[in-house]
Each structure stands twice: as C-alpha cells, then as structure tokens.
Enzyme design. Structure first.
Site, PDB file in Angstrom:
ATOM      1  N   ASP A  13     -32.645 -83.455 -90.744  1.00 37.61           N
ATOM      2  CA  ASP A  13     -33.699 -84.653 -89.741  1.00 37.61           C
ATOM      3  C   ASP A  13     -34.048 -83.901 -87.978  1.00 37.61           C
ATOM      4  OD1 ASP A  13     -34.433 -86.004 -91.804  1.00 37.61           O
ATOM      5  OD2 ASP A  13     -32.296 -86.741 -91.617  1.00 37.61           O
ATOM      6  N   LYS A  16     -37.891 -80.667 -88.021  1.00 39.30           N
ATOM      7  CA  LYS A  16     -39.159 -79.536 -88.407  1.00 39.30           C
ATOM      8  C   LYS A  16     -40.042 -79.348 -88.325  1.00 39.30           C
ATOM      9  CE  LYS A  16     -36.310 -79.828 -92.158  1.00 39.30           C
ATOM     10  NZ  LYS A  16     -34.892 -80.570 -91.803  1.00 39.30           N
ATOM     11  N   ALA A  39     -35.994 -84.032 -99.036  1.00 42.22           N
ATOM     12  CA  ALA A  39     -37.204 -83.840 -97.638  1.00 42.22           C
ATOM     13  C   ALA A  39     -37.842 -85.280 -96.829  1.00 42.22           C
ATOM     14  CB  ALA A  39     -37.472 -83.001 -97.693  1.00 42.22           C
ATOM     15  N   GLY A  40     -37.543 -85.339 -95.888  1.00 39.83           N
ATOM     16  CA  GLY A  40     -38.606 -86.265 -95.384  1.00 39.83           C
ATOM     17  C   GLY A  40     -38.793 -85.769 -94.008  1.00 39.83           C
ATOM     18  N   HIS A  41     -40.210 -85.489 -93.776  1.00 39.99           N
ATOM     19  CA  HIS A  41     -40.586 -84.356 -93.107  1.00 39.99           C
ATOM     20  C   HIS A  41     -41.910 -85.686 -91.889  1.00 39.99           C
ATOM     21  CE1 HIS A  41     -39.225 -80.130 -94.511  1.00 39.99           C
ATOM     22  NE2 HIS A  41     -38.243 -81.871 -93.939  1.00 39.99           N
ATOM     23  N   THR A 129     -29.846 -88.586-101.583  1.00 42.42           N
ATOM     24  CA  THR A 129     -31.247 -89.675-101.534  1.00 42.42           C
ATOM     25  C   THR A 129     -31.270 -90.171-102.808  1.00 42.42           C
ATOM     26  OG1 THR A 129     -32.164 -87.687-102.486  1.00 42.42           O
ATOM     27  CG2 THR A 129     -31.619 -87.961 -99.678  1.00 42.42           C
ATOM     28  N   GLN A 224     -33.884 -80.220 -95.284  1.00 46.79           N
ATOM     29  CA  GLN A 224     -32.322 -80.055 -95.119  1.00 46.79           C
ATOM     30  C   GLN A 224     -32.113 -79.136 -93.685  1.00 46.79           C
ATOM     31  OE1 GLN A 224     -33.555 -79.583 -98.637  1.00 46.79           O
ATOM     32  NE2 GLN A 224     -34.071 -81.625 -98.510  1.00 46.79           N
ATOM     33  N   THR A 301     -35.274 -92.079 -97.369  1.00 44.79           N
ATOM     34  CA  THR A 301     -33.911 -93.824 -97.866  1.00 44.79           C
ATOM     35  C   THR A 301     -33.770 -94.316 -96.895  1.00 44.79           C
ATOM     36  OG1 THR A 301     -31.833 -92.083 -96.462  1.00 44.79           O
ATOM     37  CG2 THR A 301     -32.327 -91.815 -99.416  1.00 44.79           C
ATOM     38  N   ARG A 305     -28.996 -93.324 -89.265  1.00 45.99           N
ATOM     39  CA  ARG A 305     -28.190 -91.654 -89.363  1.00 45.99           C
ATOM     40  C   ARG A 305     -27.182 -92.056 -87.964  1.00 45.99           C
ATOM     41  NH1 ARG A 305     -34.408 -89.294 -88.467  1.00 45.99           N
ATOM     42  NH2 ARG A 305     -34.821 -88.849 -90.264  1.00 45.99           N
ATOM     43  N   LYS A 331     -36.278 -83.456 -79.355  1.00 49.87           N
ATOM     44  CA  LYS A 331     -35.899 -85.113 -79.219  1.00 49.87           C
ATOM     45  C   LYS A 331     -34.692 -85.167 -77.388  1.00 49.87           C
ATOM     46  CE  LYS A 331     -35.272 -87.636 -82.588  1.00 49.87           C
ATOM     47  NZ  LYS A 331     -35.478 -88.894 -83.693  1.00 49.87           N
ATOM     48  N   ASP A 333     -36.321 -85.870 -74.471  1.00 45.73           N
ATOM     49  CA  ASP A 333     -36.138 -87.322 -74.386  1.00 45.73           C
ATOM     50  C   ASP A 333     -35.282 -87.960 -74.607  1.00 45.73           C
ATOM     51  OD1 ASP A 333     -37.757 -86.381 -77.190  1.00 45.73           O
ATOM     52  OD2 ASP A 333     -38.562 -88.075 -76.905  1.00 45.73           O
ATOM     53  N   SER A 413     -39.185 -79.959 -77.531  1.00 47.07           N
ATOM     54  CA  SER A 413     -40.212 -80.633 -77.980  1.00 47.07           C
ATOM     55  C   SER A 413     -39.407 -81.911 -77.051  1.00 47.07           C
ATOM     56  CB  SER A 413     -40.195 -81.302 -79.626  1.00 47.07           C
ATOM     57  OG  SER A 413     -40.391 -82.473 -79.541  1.00 47.07           O
TER      58      SER A 413
HETATM   59  P1  GDP Z   1     -37.393 -83.374 -89.908  1.00 47.23           P
HETATM   60  O1  GDP Z   1     -36.797 -83.709 -91.487  1.00 47.23           O
HETATM   61  O2  GDP Z   1     -36.295 -81.848 -89.734  1.00 47.23           O
HETATM   62  O3  GDP Z   1     -38.799 -82.872 -90.060  1.00 47.23           O
HETATM   63  O4  GDP Z   1     -37.012 -84.692 -89.539  1.00 47.23           O
HETATM   64  P2  GDP Z   1     -37.447 -85.810 -89.669  1.00 47.23           P
HETATM   65  O5  GDP Z   1     -39.151 -86.357 -89.686  1.00 47.23           O
HETATM   66  O6  GDP Z   1     -36.939 -86.972 -90.642  1.00 47.23           O
HETATM   67  O7  GDP Z   1     -36.752 -87.016 -88.280  1.00 47.23           O
HETATM   68  C1  GDP Z   1     -37.514 -86.424 -87.078  1.00 47.23           C
HETATM   69  C2  GDP Z   1     -37.997 -87.961 -86.262  1.00 47.23           C
HETATM   70  O8  GDP Z   1     -37.875 -87.698 -84.632  1.00 47.23           O
HETATM   71  C3  GDP Z   1     -39.372 -88.191 -87.115  1.00 47.23           C
HETATM   72  O9  GDP Z   1     -39.753 -89.576 -87.113  1.00 47.23           O
HETATM   73  C4  GDP Z   1     -40.512 -87.383 -85.549  1.00 47.23           C
HETATM   74  O10 GDP Z   1     -41.405 -88.036 -85.889  1.00 47.23           O
HETATM   75  C5  GDP Z   1     -39.643 -88.125 -84.176  1.00 47.23           C
HETATM   76  N1  GDP Z   1     -39.773 -86.465 -83.395  1.00 47.23           N
HETATM   77  C6  GDP Z   1     -39.366 -84.991 -83.725  1.00 47.23           C
HETATM   78  N2  GDP Z   1     -39.609 -84.123 -82.742  1.00 47.23           N
HETATM   79  C7  GDP Z   1     -39.175 -85.299 -81.580  1.00 47.23           C
HETATM   80  C8  GDP Z   1     -38.884 -85.652 -79.806  1.00 47.23           C
HETATM   81  O11 GDP Z   1     -38.558 -84.395 -79.861  1.00 47.23           O
HETATM   82  N3  GDP Z   1     -39.071 -86.720 -79.365  1.00 47.23           N
HETATM   83  C9  GDP Z   1     -38.358 -88.215 -79.883  1.00 47.23           C
HETATM   84  N4  GDP Z   1     -38.209 -88.899 -79.666  1.00 47.23           N
HETATM   85  N5  GDP Z   1     -38.982 -88.105 -81.585  1.00 47.23           N
HETATM   86  C10 GDP Z   1     -39.425 -86.975 -81.856  1.00 47.23           C
HETATM   87  P1  IMO Z   2     -35.118 -83.102 -94.161  1.00 45.01           P
HETATM   88  O1  IMO Z   2     -35.140 -82.119 -94.798  1.00 45.01           O
HETATM   89  C1  IMO Z   2     -31.077 -85.381 -93.860  1.00 45.01           C
HETATM   90  C2  IMO Z   2     -28.914 -84.875 -97.017  1.00 45.01           C
HETATM   91  C3  IMO Z   2     -28.227 -86.468 -98.338  1.00 45.01           C
HETATM   92  C4  IMO Z   2     -26.986 -86.274 -98.572  1.00 45.01           C
HETATM   93  C5  IMO Z   2     -26.722 -85.033 -99.154  1.00 45.01           C
HETATM   94  C6  IMO Z   2     -27.324 -84.914-100.451  1.00 45.01           C
HETATM   95  O2  IMO Z   2     -36.119 -83.922 -93.948  1.00 45.01           O
HETATM   96  O3  IMO Z   2     -33.449 -82.955 -92.960  1.00 45.01           O
HETATM   97  P2  IMO Z   2     -29.553 -85.042-102.539  1.00 45.01           P
HETATM   98  O4  IMO Z   2     -30.349 -85.968-102.261  1.00 45.01           O
HETATM   99  O5  IMO Z   2     -29.747 -83.710-101.272  1.00 45.01           O
HETATM  100  O6  IMO Z   2     -28.554 -84.304-103.281  1.00 45.01           O
HETATM  101  O7  IMO Z   2     -28.092 -85.479-100.942  1.00 45.01           O
HETATM  102  O8  IMO Z   2     -27.909 -84.515 -98.458  1.00 45.01           O
HETATM  103  N1  IMO Z   2     -29.377 -84.361 -97.131  1.00 45.01           N
HETATM  104  C7  IMO Z   2     -30.681 -84.562 -96.245  1.00 45.01           C
HETATM  105  N2  IMO Z   2     -30.433 -84.896 -94.879  1.00 45.01           N
HETATM  106  N3  IMO Z   2     -32.146 -84.386 -94.002  1.00 45.01           N
HETATM  107  C8  IMO Z   2     -33.217 -83.592 -95.463  1.00 45.01           C
HETATM  108  O9  IMO Z   2     -33.864 -83.622 -95.588  1.00 45.01           O
HETATM  109  C9  IMO Z   2     -31.397 -84.724 -96.171  1.00 45.01           C
HETATM  110  N4  IMO Z   2     -31.860 -84.101 -97.706  1.00 45.01           N
HETATM  111  C10 IMO Z   2     -30.845 -84.240 -98.525  1.00 45.01           C
HETATM  112  O10 IMO Z   2     -28.472 -87.476 -97.384  1.00 45.01           O
HETATM  113  O11 IMO Z   2     -26.318 -86.392 -97.833  1.00 45.01           O
HETATM  114 MG    MG Z   3     -36.093 -85.333 -92.544  1.00 50.09          MG
END
Ligand code: GDP
Ligand code: IMO
Ligand code: MG
Length: 427
Positions: A13, A16, A39-41, A129, A224, A301, A305, A331, A333, A413
């Site tokens: 998170d 990426k 993953a949640g992107h 997850t 991840q 989920t 965090r 992040k 900011d 960013s």
């Molecule tokens: P990922 O799994 O690594 O792609 O990250 P996630 O999408 O799970 O979580 C990152 C969160 O931060 C998302 O809600 C993005 O929209 C947000 N985000 C990404 N870059 C920035 C930033 O530079 N500043 C802020 N405030 N939010 C950001």
């Molecule tokens: P992105 O790509 C943050 C964590 C879960 C748990 C551990 C194992 O969005 O960064 P799993 O379901 O993979 O067997 O869970 O890994 N986890 C993540 N934490 N970002 C993720 O993906 C994750 N994918 C799995 O919370 O601790």
């Molecule tokens: Mg994520």
C-alpha cells in the site's frame, strides 16, 4: 526509456498504482507478475477512482497493453468484475489485456481454506485478505493446481479439479469441520468462466519477448511489499509470493536481462495491514492522525492500516534485496501538518546496532527503533510541482530518507492524482 520494475519497499500500500499510472505515460506494456486479488491498487484520474486487484493499473491509458503474468494467482470472477467495471467507466480492455495461460487459478477451495485456516489459527492468525492466495500458491508448488489454460478444456480441467477436491474436501471434513465443495459444480462454473476470459488468454512470455526485442518500454507492476515477501519478509507474517524485483522476470516469463531499473515505492511514513511485527508502529494519537490524514484503510478489505514513522532499516532491506535504483516517495503531503517528524535511523537489538530489519521474527520483536527528530514544514505540498517549490524542511526530510537508505530519489508524490507528482531524476 528503460524497462522498469516498480515494487513496494515496505509492507504494501505504498502507492504503487499511483506511481505505475504516472510512469505509464512513458511506457508501452504494463505487467503484473505476482500476487493476486489480495492487492488493492488505487488510481485516481480526474474525478474517477479505480481500485484494481488483478488487472495492471496501466489499463487506464487507452493505448497501453496490459499483461497478467504466470506468477500471478488469478481469480477469474474478480478479473471479469474488473473488466465489467472498466467497461462501465468507458474503458475497453479488449485487444490490449492478455492473461498468461500458465498462471494458476484461485478456486473456491482456496478461499474457503484460507478462511478456515485463519479461523482455526485464532491468535496466531496472519490476518490474510481471505482471497485464497496462500492455498493457491501451495497447490501450485505441490503440483496439484489448476492453470488458466486448463479452464478452456474440460479434458484438462476435470481430472485436476477432481484430484484437488479429494485433498481439500478431506481437509474440510477432518480438520476444519467445514462444508465440502462439490467438484462437479466447480468444473461447470469454471468452464463457463474460462469461456468468458478466453479472448484474453495466451502465452504471454512469447508476446513479452517480442515486445522487448521490438524496443517497447515495459513496466513490471509489483503487488504487496518487500517485507511481505515469502523469503525476505517477516515470515510467517507475509504473503505467499515473492514480491521482490527479481521475481518480475520469473513471474512474467522473461529473463532478468529485460530489466533496467528498479523503482522502490516508499511511503513517507510506514503502514501495515494484518498481523505481525511493526517496530515503528504508533499506537497513539499520532498514529491515528496519520491514519486519518493518509486515509489509511485497506483498499481490499477495508481494515484499518496500522501506522508509524518512516523506518530506514525496512527500506534499507528493500534496497538490498531488490537492488533499488530509484526511490519513488509517496504521500509526502500527509506529513504537511506535523510539527515534528520522527525518522527511525536504525534499531538496537541485544546490545547491537542493526541497519537492516532482521530475518528472524523473534529478533525483530526484540528490536528497539532509534529515532532522529526532524522539524516539520507546516505548509501544503500538494500544489508543488518541482523540487525547488517544496518547503525547505520537506526537502531536508526527503534528502535524509534518501541518504539513510543509500538510494537516489527518482520521483515524489504529493497527492493521489496523476499530476500530483514531481520527477526528480528518473535516469
Ligand atoms: P498500492 O497498493 O501500493 O497501489 O497502494 P493503495 O492504492 O492500496 O494505497 C495508497 C493510497 O494512497 C490510495 O488511496 C492512493 O490513491 C493514495 N495515494 C497515492 N499516492 C498518494 C500521495 O502522494 N498522497 C496522498 N495523499 N495519497 C496518495
Ligand atoms: P498491495 O498490492 C498490504 C497482507 C495481508 C496479510 C498478509 C498475508 O495493495 O500493496 P494474503 O491474503 O496475501 O495471504 O495475506 O499480507 N497483504 C497486503 N498488505 N497491501 C497488500 O497488497 C497486501 N496483500 C496482502 O494483510 O497481512
Ligand atoms: Mg494496496
């Protein structure tokens, strides 16, 4: 431009998808190479927000090609939901989304097992997850898995599902007191799903090799983060795949010579979802403030965090095991309103100074983070579009992060949107 791997350098998170979406402006093909719908992107473009679990976030750019590599564990239902969601938002992935025929498939046995194991583990639960990731990778390595190509042919699918059902239904019955899953239903449902994803399925390795030879620019999108890597993370509180840059080659069917740069995405502080050690975690009002301002709630989920200060031993480890060439710091900011910011420079453990997070879990739990205090900048950075326009104290903080980790800053960013980005040095 170079072929870039973009990976998470902490516990996931890191932002990426935002970085991949931005760097996609300069690329032709975007490849997911590991993980699955755990993953949640999140990508925000204009007033539209997308959360991708399986499809590479580059799909938002209508001319780019996206690939789901063999290293991914694919949930076809989730994939079709994402495709439908893209269509609803006016984006057509047809003809430019390819799924590896040798990627493994997450079946209902896997998600049911994931949940049953977690429930049984009680206090020792990993906090997964629940998306069936661990059981699917286990079956892959155990050589009883089902691959995407098998969904296209009942002669391939039937014996594999029947064999898998035998093993897992016995586990459900004997170990988990959980209902069995009827293999006939699974065969019927997954053959139907196979027909729906068929237009996207092919040998992607061959396709990617041709793209590299033609001089196309590739981005490998990690999921991840490094400290969730099954080998290099806080085992067993990790995910079940290799999340590190080296796996980009293996998980997409290319050789390591296809990779030129390794971009480590680093949040300006640290977060973790799920259980396991987290040395700089803040269980106080400062942690709550980071969560609130950073909107730190899981994209998959919805869980809170866990939040804490920047941890150099974690990102140094990422620099080592990934061979990072650039940092993409996200992040920044979120720290705009903090009077003081702590930065963990190293750990103290059993009377020793540690520069890297150790591999042994028990040792991690004995680590005390040592902090340096840096002054905040108390100014908004979101409108900044150059290094020079950043507040002086923000620059000092960023330079200290880079110095501690020993990797140069490629980009910064300062907001979730595509244009809220500052390129520093991506050469
Ligand atoms: P990922 O799994 O690594 O792609 O990250 P996630 O999408 O799970 O979580 C990152 C969160 O931060 C998302 O809600 C993005 O929209 C947000 N985000 C990404 N870059 C920035 C930033 O530079 N500043 C802020 N405030 N939010 C950001
Ligand atoms: P992105 O790509 C943050 C964590 C879960 C748990 C551990 C194992 O969005 O960064 P799993 O379901 O993979 O067997 O869970 O890994 N986890 C993540 N934490 N970002 C993720 O993906 C994750 N994918 C799995 O919370 O601790
Ligand atoms: Mg994520």
């Amino acid at each position: 431009m170079a072929n870039r791997v973009v990976i998470g350098s902490q516990w996931g998170d890191e932002g990426k998808a935002k970085i991949v979406d931005f760097l996609t402006l300069d690329a032709d093909v975007i490849v997911r190479f590991q993980g699955g719908a755990n993953a949640g992107h999140t990508v925000e473009v204009g007033d539209k927000k997308f959360v991708f679990h399986l499809i590479p976030s580059g799909i938002m750019h209508p001319t780019k090609v996206c690939v789901v590599g063999n290293g991914v564990v694919l949930d076809p239902i989730q994939t079709l939901n994402e495709i439908a969601d893209l269509h609803n938002k006016g984006i057509n992935p047809e003809g430019r989304l390819f799924i590896a025929d040798n990627a493994h498939v997450v079946l209902p046995y896997h998600s049911a097992l994931d949940r049953a194991k977690e429930k049984k583990a009680g206090k020792a639960a990993i906090g997964t997850t629940g998306r069936g990731i661990g059981p699917c990778y286990s079956d892959k390595v155990n050589r009883i898995g089902v691959r995407v190509g098998d969904l296209l042919d009942e002669k391939e699918l039937r014996p594999r599902v029947e064999a898998m059902a035998k093993v897992h239904n016995e586990e459900f019955r004997m170990m988990f007191d959980a209902p069995e899953i009827d293999p006939e239903q699974v065969i019927k449902d997954y053959l139907a799903l196979g027909q729906k994803i068929k237009p996207f399925v092919r040998d992607v390795s061959d396709f990617l090799f041709a793209q590299v030879k033609a001089g196309k620019r590739l981005i490998f999108e990690g999921a991840q983060g490094t400290i969730l890597d099954v080998d290099h993370g806080t085992y067993p509180f990790v995910t079940s795949s290799n999340t590190v840059a080296g796996y980009a080659a293996c998980g997409s069917g290319l050789g390591p010579t296809a990779i030129d740069q390794v971009v480590g995405v680093v949040k300006a502080y640290t977060t973790r979802v799920g259980n396991g050690p987290f040395p700089t975690e803040l269980l106080d009002a400062t942690g709550d403030k980071l969560r609130k301002i950073g909107n730190e709630y899981g994209a998959t989920t919805g869980r809170n965090r866990r939040c804490g200060w920047f941890d150099a031993p974690v990102v140094r480890k990422a620099a080592v095991v990934n061979g990072l060439t650039h940092l993409a710091i996200t992040k920044l900011d979120v720290l705009d309103t903090f009077d003081e910011i702590q930065i963990c420079t190293h750990y103290e453990c059993d009377g020793e100074k540690l520069d890297l997070i150790p591999n042994q879990l028990s040792k991690v739990s004995r680590c005390t983070p040592v902090y340096e205090t840096m002054p905040g900048w108390n100014a908004s950075t979101t409108a900044c579009r150059s290094w020079d326009s950043l507040p002086e104290n923000a620059k000092k903080y960023l330079m200290r992060m880079s110095e501690l980790v020993g990797v140069k800053i490629g980009m910064i960013s300062i907001g979730a949107k595509r244009d809220e980005s500052i390129i520093i040095d991506m050469d």
